[in-house]
Write a protein that holds these residues in place. Structure first.
Motif, PDB file in Angstrom:
ATOM      1  N   LEU A   1      14.707  22.643  -1.396  1.00 47.87           N
ATOM      2  CA  LEU A   1      15.199  23.858  -1.943  1.00 47.87           C
ATOM      3  C   LEU A   1      15.724  24.723  -0.985  1.00 47.87           C
ATOM      4  O   LEU A   1      15.949  25.870  -1.035  1.00 47.87           O
TER       5      LEU A   1
ATOM      6  N   ILE B   1      12.637  19.667 -10.125  1.00 45.14           N
ATOM      7  CA  ILE B   1      13.632  20.589  -9.960  1.00 45.14           C
ATOM      8  C   ILE B   1      14.598  20.482 -10.899  1.00 45.14           C
ATOM      9  O   ILE B   1      15.115  21.487 -11.526  1.00 45.14           O
ATOM     10  N   ALA B   2      15.173  19.353 -11.226  1.00 44.53           N
ATOM     11  CA  ALA B   2      16.414  19.239 -12.096  1.00 44.53           C
ATOM     12  C   ALA B   2      16.083  19.762 -13.675  1.00 44.53           C
ATOM     13  O   ALA B   2      16.732  20.334 -14.336  1.00 44.53           O
TER      14      ALA B   2
ATOM     15  N   ARG C   1      15.844  23.502 -13.682  1.00 48.41           N
ATOM     16  CA  ARG C   1      17.345  23.955 -13.834  1.00 48.41           C
ATOM     17  C   ARG C   1      17.760  23.724 -15.273  1.00 48.41           C
ATOM     18  O   ARG C   1      18.728  24.619 -15.402  1.00 48.41           O
ATOM     19  N   ARG C   2      17.636  22.861 -15.719  1.00 42.76           N
ATOM     20  CA  ARG C   2      18.135  22.572 -17.144  1.00 42.76           C
ATOM     21  C   ARG C   2      17.595  23.698 -18.122  1.00 42.76           C
ATOM     22  O   ARG C   2      18.340  23.977 -18.900  1.00 42.76           O
TER      23      ARG C   2
ATOM     24  N   PRO D   1      17.931  29.545 -16.384  1.00 40.89           N
ATOM     25  CA  PRO D   1      19.129  29.857 -15.424  1.00 40.89           C
ATOM     26  C   PRO D   1      18.654  30.199 -14.104  1.00 40.89           C
ATOM     27  O   PRO D   1      17.832  31.116 -13.883  1.00 40.89           O
ATOM     28  N   PHE D   2      19.069  29.709 -13.126  1.00 39.35           N
ATOM     29  CA  PHE D   2      18.666  30.033 -11.898  1.00 39.35           C
ATOM     30  C   PHE D   2      20.045  30.699 -10.986  1.00 39.35           C
ATOM     31  O   PHE D   2      20.885  29.998 -11.016  1.00 39.35           O
ATOM     32  N   THR D   3      19.497  31.170  -9.789  1.00 38.78           N
ATOM     33  CA  THR D   3      20.665  31.409  -9.026  1.00 38.78           C
ATOM     34  C   THR D   3      20.230  30.829  -7.888  1.00 38.78           C
ATOM     35  O   THR D   3      18.951  30.740  -7.441  1.00 38.78           O
ATOM     36  N   ASP D   4      21.182  30.399  -6.947  1.00 35.53           N
ATOM     37  CA  ASP D   4      20.683  29.496  -5.734  1.00 35.53           C
ATOM     38  C   ASP D   4      20.703  30.371  -4.291  1.00 35.53           C
ATOM     39  O   ASP D   4      20.509  30.130  -3.322  1.00 35.53           O
TER      40      ASP D   4
ATOM     41  N   PRO E   1      15.257  31.017  -6.699  1.00 31.84           N
ATOM     42  CA  PRO E   1      14.857  29.825  -6.232  1.00 31.84           C
ATOM     43  C   PRO E   1      13.188  29.841  -5.949  1.00 31.84           C
ATOM     44  O   PRO E   1      12.525  28.915  -5.835  1.00 31.84           O
TER      45      PRO E   1
ATOM     46  N   LEU F   1      11.487  28.531  -8.593  1.00 27.86           N
ATOM     47  CA  LEU F   1      11.621  27.143  -8.600  1.00 27.86           C
ATOM     48  C   LEU F   1      10.501  26.532  -7.549  1.00 27.86           C
ATOM     49  O   LEU F   1       9.979  25.466  -8.065  1.00 27.86           O
TER      50      LEU F   1
END
Length: 365
Positions: A97, A170-171, A174-175, A178-181, A201, A204
């Motif tokens: 991450l 993690i995948a 994310r599905r 909604p995440f920002t990187d 993140p 996450l």
């Protein structure tokens, strides 16, 4: 919860409360400021926490006797060893991450709090199950042996399965959300960008650590109940194992890569405790479809002194073997690098002498 404790319930609660306060003071007060702790800071704190654990073990030995004292030290060493192995997974999560180093301490803070809560829940459930059904030791023992085989196979495969498992967690997150990187929002868990609520993140990381802590609790709680059935000692051993985990991450994070046989050693350790649990279940067997509900009189009861000796022996052999292996590999890489440097400086035919003459003759030809 502490009815079977060797100290009065009120004293047990005071001990647990004091240790939880110290742990929370460390992770919430000292660890909330985003920074990379220095080696002096981490070393001092780690030495303090290990010293507290040893002092408590001596207290148990004096007040409760050598049996309970040995049970605590065996349980604490096992839980601490499993916690060290767990740091590998923490490192993988942080790397996947891309957590900035100054925020890693805060993420570990959250992970430790989650671990403390989950372990307390599992300890209460485990204690109630053991008190009600002696056959639960069969389940605990079988699960630990299964975990030992799985851990050994994962280490032979260089932890690839663990990395894939973390990536799946993690995948999936994310599905669903909604995440920002971007890590520009620091410790915030959610932000509003362009009128849309997005998760950061950091959330996450917390989800990944929480799931990991849940899996760790499933492994570690049966393991320590195989060494002591005193809920007070089980809880204290877990609290002491979590103490200093944040400092340990920063102090020996890079050195963990040198403990190449740690996973194998822990697999052997879990298998040993699993067998100990099954032998104990056989010794107190009450299941009608096993041996007609009668105990197996031949089933050995492994004494705590032998368990403690085996645990210390496994950890010592694992550490020494790992350091020997990494030392040899390091020296081998250095020799190979020196050979490459020599070739780079002189060329394959050498810089002078017969090798150079041969090279010139070949060129003329």
């Amino acid at each position: 919860m502490f009815d079977n404790a060797f100290v009065p319930a009120s004293t047990a609660f005071i001990f647990v409360g004091a240790m939880i306060v110290v742990l929370l003071f460390d992770v919430i007060i000292l660890g909330r400021r985003p920074h990379v702790p220095s080696n002096k800071e981490t070393g001092t704190a780690l030495g303090l926490y290990v010293g507290l654990a040893v002092a408590f073990g001596i207290y148990v030995w004096v007040v409760g006797g050598h049996q309970l004292g040995g049970e605590f030290f065996a349980g604490w060493l096992t839980e601490y060893s499993l916690s060290v192995d767990n740091l590998f997974i923490f490192i993988i999560i942080m790397a996947n991450l891309k957590v900035p180093r100054q925020y890693q301490q805060y993420a570990l803070l959250i992970g430790i709090v989650i671990a403390l809560i989950l372990r307390a829940i599992f300890i209460m459930l485990g204690a109630q199950a053991i008190e009600a059904w002696s056959w639960v030791f069969y389940i605990f023992g079988a699960f630990l042996i299964y975990t030992a085989v799985k851990l050994a196979m994962e280490n032979v495969g260089d932890h690839e399965d663990e990395e894939e498992e973390e990536s799946k967690i993690i995948a999936i997150a994310r599905r669903i959300l909604p995440f920002t990187d971007s890590w520009d929002h620091g410790k915030k868990l959610s932000v509003v960008e362009n009128g849309k609520r997005l998760f950061t993140p950091m959330l996450l990381v917390i989800l990944a650590l929480g799931m990991t802590d849940l899996l760790f609790a499933l492994d570690s709680i049966p393991a320590i109940f195989g060494l002591t059935q005193d809920p007070f000692l089980v809880l204290m051993a877990n609290i002491f194992a979590l103490m200093g985990l944040r400092q340990l991450y920063f102090l020996i994070g890079n050195l963990l890569q040198k403990l190449v046989y740690l996973g194998i050693g822990l697999a052997v350790l879990l298998a040993f405790i699993g067998l100990k649990l099954i032998f104990h279940a056989m010794h107190v067997n009450e299941l009608s479809f096993i041996n007609n509900g009668e105990p197996f009189l031949w089933a050995p009861e492994i004494p705590i002194w032998l368990s403690l000796t085996v645990i210390i022996g496994i950890l010592a052999i694992t550490t020494v073997a790992s350091l020997i292996k990494t030392g040899r590999d390091s020296r081998k890489r250095e020799r190979e690098q020196l050979e490459l440097d020599d070739v780079s400086d002189t060329g394959f035919y050498g810089s002078d002498g017969e090798g150079s003459d041969s090279a010139r003759t070949t060129d003329k030809g």
